[in-house]
Design a protein around this motif. Sequence first.
Motif, PDB file in Angstrom:
ATOM      1  N   ARG A 161      -0.583  -5.735  -8.279  1.00 18.97           N
ATOM      2  CA  ARG A 161      -1.231  -6.890  -8.913  1.00 18.97           C
ATOM      3  C   ARG A 161      -1.423  -8.027  -7.914  1.00 18.97           C
ATOM      4  NH1 ARG A 161       2.297  -6.744 -14.578  1.00 18.97           N
ATOM      5  NH2 ARG A 161       1.307  -4.833 -15.377  1.00 18.97           N
ATOM      6  N   VAL A 162      -0.413  -8.248  -7.082  1.00 16.45           N
ATOM      7  CA  VAL A 162      -0.539  -9.276  -6.042  1.00 16.45           C
ATOM      8  C   VAL A 162      -1.661  -8.901  -5.081  1.00 16.45           C
ATOM      9  CG1 VAL A 162       0.598 -10.376  -4.074  1.00 16.45           C
ATOM     10  CG2 VAL A 162       1.854 -10.028  -6.217  1.00 16.45           C
ATOM     11  N   ARG A 163      -1.740  -7.640  -4.704  1.00 19.14           N
ATOM     12  CA  ARG A 163      -2.798  -7.175  -3.808  1.00 19.14           C
ATOM     13  C   ARG A 163      -4.164  -7.406  -4.439  1.00 19.14           C
ATOM     14  NH1 ARG A 163      -2.270  -6.505   1.204  1.00 19.14           N
ATOM     15  NH2 ARG A 163      -0.557  -5.023   0.985  1.00 19.14           N
ATOM     16  N   ASN A 164      -4.292  -7.121  -5.716  1.00 16.08           N
ATOM     17  CA  ASN A 164      -5.567  -7.344  -6.403  1.00 16.08           C
ATOM     18  C   ASN A 164      -5.935  -8.823  -6.400  1.00 16.08           C
ATOM     19  OD1 ASN A 164      -5.765  -4.601  -6.987  1.00 16.08           O
ATOM     20  ND2 ASN A 164      -4.817  -4.818  -9.003  1.00 16.08           N
ATOM     21  N   PHE A 165      -4.942  -9.665  -6.594  1.00 15.68           N
ATOM     22  CA  PHE A 165      -5.195 -11.109  -6.578  1.00 15.68           C
ATOM     23  C   PHE A 165      -5.608 -11.569  -5.183  1.00 15.68           C
ATOM     24  CE2 PHE A 165      -3.500 -15.556  -6.320  1.00 15.68           C
ATOM     25  CZ  PHE A 165      -4.446 -16.128  -7.160  1.00 15.68           C
ATOM     26  N   ALA A 197       9.876  -4.229 -11.437  1.00 15.12           N
ATOM     27  CA  ALA A 197       8.605  -3.493 -11.452  1.00 15.12           C
ATOM     28  C   ALA A 197       7.823  -3.783 -10.179  1.00 15.12           C
ATOM     29  CB  ALA A 197       7.789  -3.862 -12.690  1.00 15.12           C
ATOM     30  N   PHE A 198       8.527  -3.706  -9.043  1.00 12.65           N
ATOM     31  CA  PHE A 198       7.985  -4.255  -7.805  1.00 12.65           C
ATOM     32  C   PHE A 198       6.753  -3.517  -7.300  1.00 12.65           C
ATOM     33  CE2 PHE A 198      11.514  -1.420  -6.969  1.00 12.65           C
ATOM     34  CZ  PHE A 198      11.073  -0.586  -5.956  1.00 12.65           C
ATOM     35  N   ARG A 199       6.640  -2.229  -7.546  1.00 13.02           N
ATOM     36  CA  ARG A 199       5.448  -1.506  -7.096  1.00 13.02           C
ATOM     37  C   ARG A 199       4.229  -1.902  -7.939  1.00 13.02           C
ATOM     38  NH1 ARG A 199       7.081   1.920  -3.291  1.00 13.02           N
ATOM     39  NH2 ARG A 199       9.192   2.782  -3.408  1.00 13.02           N
ATOM     40  N   VAL A 200       4.442  -2.033  -9.225  1.00 10.48           N
ATOM     41  CA  VAL A 200       3.351  -2.465 -10.103  1.00 10.48           C
ATOM     42  C   VAL A 200       2.918  -3.884  -9.746  1.00 10.48           C
ATOM     43  CG1 VAL A 200       2.728  -3.024 -12.489  1.00 10.48           C
ATOM     44  CG2 VAL A 200       4.045  -0.951 -11.985  1.00 10.48           C
ATOM     45  N   LYS A 201       3.887  -4.759  -9.548  1.00  8.83           N
ATOM     46  CA  LYS A 201       3.558  -6.146  -9.237  1.00  8.83           C
ATOM     47  C   LYS A 201       2.963  -6.285  -7.836  1.00  8.83           C
ATOM     48  CE  LYS A 201       6.701  -8.243 -12.541  1.00  8.83           C
ATOM     49  NZ  LYS A 201       7.852  -9.139 -12.783  1.00  8.83           N
ATOM     50  N   ALA A 202       3.376  -5.417  -6.911  1.00  9.74           N
ATOM     51  CA  ALA A 202       2.766  -5.444  -5.581  1.00  9.74           C
ATOM     52  C   ALA A 202       1.276  -5.135  -5.678  1.00  9.74           C
ATOM     53  CB  ALA A 202       3.461  -4.439  -4.661  1.00  9.74           C
ATOM     54  N   ALA A 211      -1.409 -10.930   2.964  1.00  9.60           N
ATOM     55  CA  ALA A 211      -2.458  -9.915   2.997  1.00  9.60           C
ATOM     56  C   ALA A 211      -2.286  -8.948   4.155  1.00  9.60           C
ATOM     57  CB  ALA A 211      -3.831 -10.583   3.073  1.00  9.60           C
ATOM     58  N   ARG A 212      -1.565  -9.356   5.194  1.00 13.95           N
ATOM     59  CA  ARG A 212      -1.364  -8.494   6.356  1.00 13.95           C
ATOM     60  C   ARG A 212      -0.264  -7.459   6.128  1.00 13.95           C
ATOM     61  NH1 ARG A 212      -2.611 -13.422   9.292  1.00 13.95           N
ATOM     62  NH2 ARG A 212      -0.395 -14.003   9.345  1.00 13.95           N
ATOM     63  N   LEU A 213       0.537  -7.625   5.081  1.00 16.46           N
ATOM     64  CA  LEU A 213       1.600  -6.667   4.796  1.00 16.46           C
ATOM     65  C   LEU A 213       1.030  -5.361   4.262  1.00 16.46           C
ATOM     66  CD1 LEU A 213       4.270  -8.859   2.957  1.00 16.46           C
ATOM     67  CD2 LEU A 213       4.197  -8.261   5.386  1.00 16.46           C
ATOM     68  N   THR A 214       1.718  -4.270   4.523  1.00 15.95           N
ATOM     69  CA  THR A 214       1.373  -3.021   3.859  1.00 15.95           C
ATOM     70  C   THR A 214       1.845  -3.091   2.406  1.00 15.95           C
ATOM     71  OG1 THR A 214       3.480  -1.941   4.362  1.00 15.95           O
ATOM     72  CG2 THR A 214       1.732  -1.789   6.034  1.00 15.95           C
ATOM     73  N   ASP A 215       1.354  -2.195   1.596  1.00 12.20           N
ATOM     74  CA  ASP A 215       1.779  -2.167   0.196  1.00 12.20           C
ATOM     75  C   ASP A 215       3.288  -1.975   0.090  1.00 12.20           C
ATOM     76  OD1 ASP A 215      -0.836  -2.510  -0.515  1.00 12.20           O
ATOM     77  OD2 ASP A 215      -1.175  -0.415  -1.083  1.00 12.20           O
ATOM     78  N   GLU A 216       3.839  -1.116   0.944  1.00  9.04           N
ATOM     79  CA  GLU A 216       5.272  -0.841   0.904  1.00  9.04           C
ATOM     80  C   GLU A 216       6.073  -2.072   1.319  1.00  9.04           C
ATOM     81  OE1 GLU A 216       8.402   1.396  -0.201  1.00  9.04           O
ATOM     82  OE2 GLU A 216       6.281   1.996  -0.324  1.00  9.04           O
ATOM     83  N   GLU A 217       5.609  -2.777   2.333  1.00 14.40           N
ATOM     84  CA  GLU A 217       6.289  -3.996   2.770  1.00 14.40           C
ATOM     85  C   GLU A 217       6.248  -5.060   1.683  1.00 14.40           C
ATOM     86  OE1 GLU A 217       5.491  -3.835   7.613  1.00 14.40           O
ATOM     87  OE2 GLU A 217       3.982  -4.681   6.257  1.00 14.40           O
ATOM     88  N   LEU A 218       5.095  -5.209   1.065  1.00 18.03           N
ATOM     89  CA  LEU A 218       4.958  -6.191  -0.011  1.00 18.03           C
ATOM     90  C   LEU A 218       5.896  -5.855  -1.159  1.00 18.03           C
ATOM     91  CD1 LEU A 218       3.592  -8.577  -1.381  1.00 18.03           C
ATOM     92  CD2 LEU A 218       1.693  -7.067  -2.006  1.00 18.03           C
ATOM     93  N   ALA A 219       5.939  -4.593  -1.544  1.00 19.12           N
ATOM     94  CA  ALA A 219       6.813  -4.169  -2.641  1.00 19.12           C
ATOM     95  C   ALA A 219       8.274  -4.442  -2.321  1.00 19.12           C
ATOM     96  CB  ALA A 219       6.594  -2.686  -2.942  1.00 19.12           C
ATOM     97  N   THR A 220       8.663  -4.242  -1.076  1.00 20.46           N
ATOM     98  CA  THR A 220      10.053  -4.465  -0.676  1.00 20.46           C
ATOM     99  C   THR A 220      10.431  -5.941  -0.819  1.00 20.46           C
ATOM    100  OG1 THR A 220      10.007  -2.607   0.861  1.00 20.46           O
ATOM    101  CG2 THR A 220      11.702  -4.277   1.213  1.00 20.46           C
ATOM    102  N   PHE A 221       9.552  -6.825  -0.414  1.00 18.94           N
ATOM    103  CA  PHE A 221       9.853  -8.251  -0.488  1.00 18.94           C
ATOM    104  C   PHE A 221       9.972  -8.747  -1.928  1.00 18.94           C
ATOM    105  CE2 PHE A 221       8.503  -8.599   3.999  1.00 18.94           C
ATOM    106  CZ  PHE A 221       9.491  -9.454   4.464  1.00 18.94           C
TER     107      PHE A 221
END
Length: 232
Positions: free
Chosen positions: A89-93, A82-87, A66-76
């Motif tokens: 979805r993970v953020r929403n969860f 579809a990493f931006r879309v899934k990022a 949760a501490r990651l930025t959206d861009e950091e999460l997408a990179t991992f």
Amino acid sequence: MNREATLRDYYQAMLAALGPSRWWPGRTPFEIALGAILTQNTAWTNVEKAMHALRESGLLDPRALARLTDEELATFIRPAGAFRVKAARVRNFLLFLHRTCDLDMDGLRGETVETLRPALLEVSGIGPETADSILLYALGLPSFVVDAYTRRILNRHGLVPEDIAYGELREFFMDVLPPDPALYNEYHALIVRTGKNWCAKRQGKCPDCPLAVFLEEFSPLTCTGKSIIPHP
């Protein structure tokens, strides 16, 4: 047709041929839930790469993630596709977990399928299959998971129509089987293993399939042989 007896016969045939599945891979409920989100529309091998990257960085924890930025999460999670879309979805969860259990999935243990499933389905990016996977595999709740393999196998055996809706297919099992998470877990895993190895979309390998005993003749091209089980 005695649906319960038929479904139990299918289960026993697959279990005898394949042995226990020991699903779903993951060390914690959160890891399992995250894997269920990341595996949407991609192979599990790709999800493993993303999970490995997160684990190596100490991020397979909801608070750390949760501490990651959206861009950091997408990179991992890039290897999962579809990493931006899934990022998103993970953020929403993660936001859902923050609201419901302060980012600690153990806080969901007292919930029931009847209360938690609708709440999960309200999370953007979590559909019925993902919600049921989280309920069953991450939380050990009796919510049967069905997928394309389930529909394909049962349709080719004359048990359900090809266009059966997700909810109807899920109820096809849950209406007659006891609400046993261990049974639901193993049953879905066996269906996936059977589907992957024998019941391909374009051409099945019916003669060698663990469920071949339930068909009296085979078509080498479509695996839509005449079923010995009458259509419901």
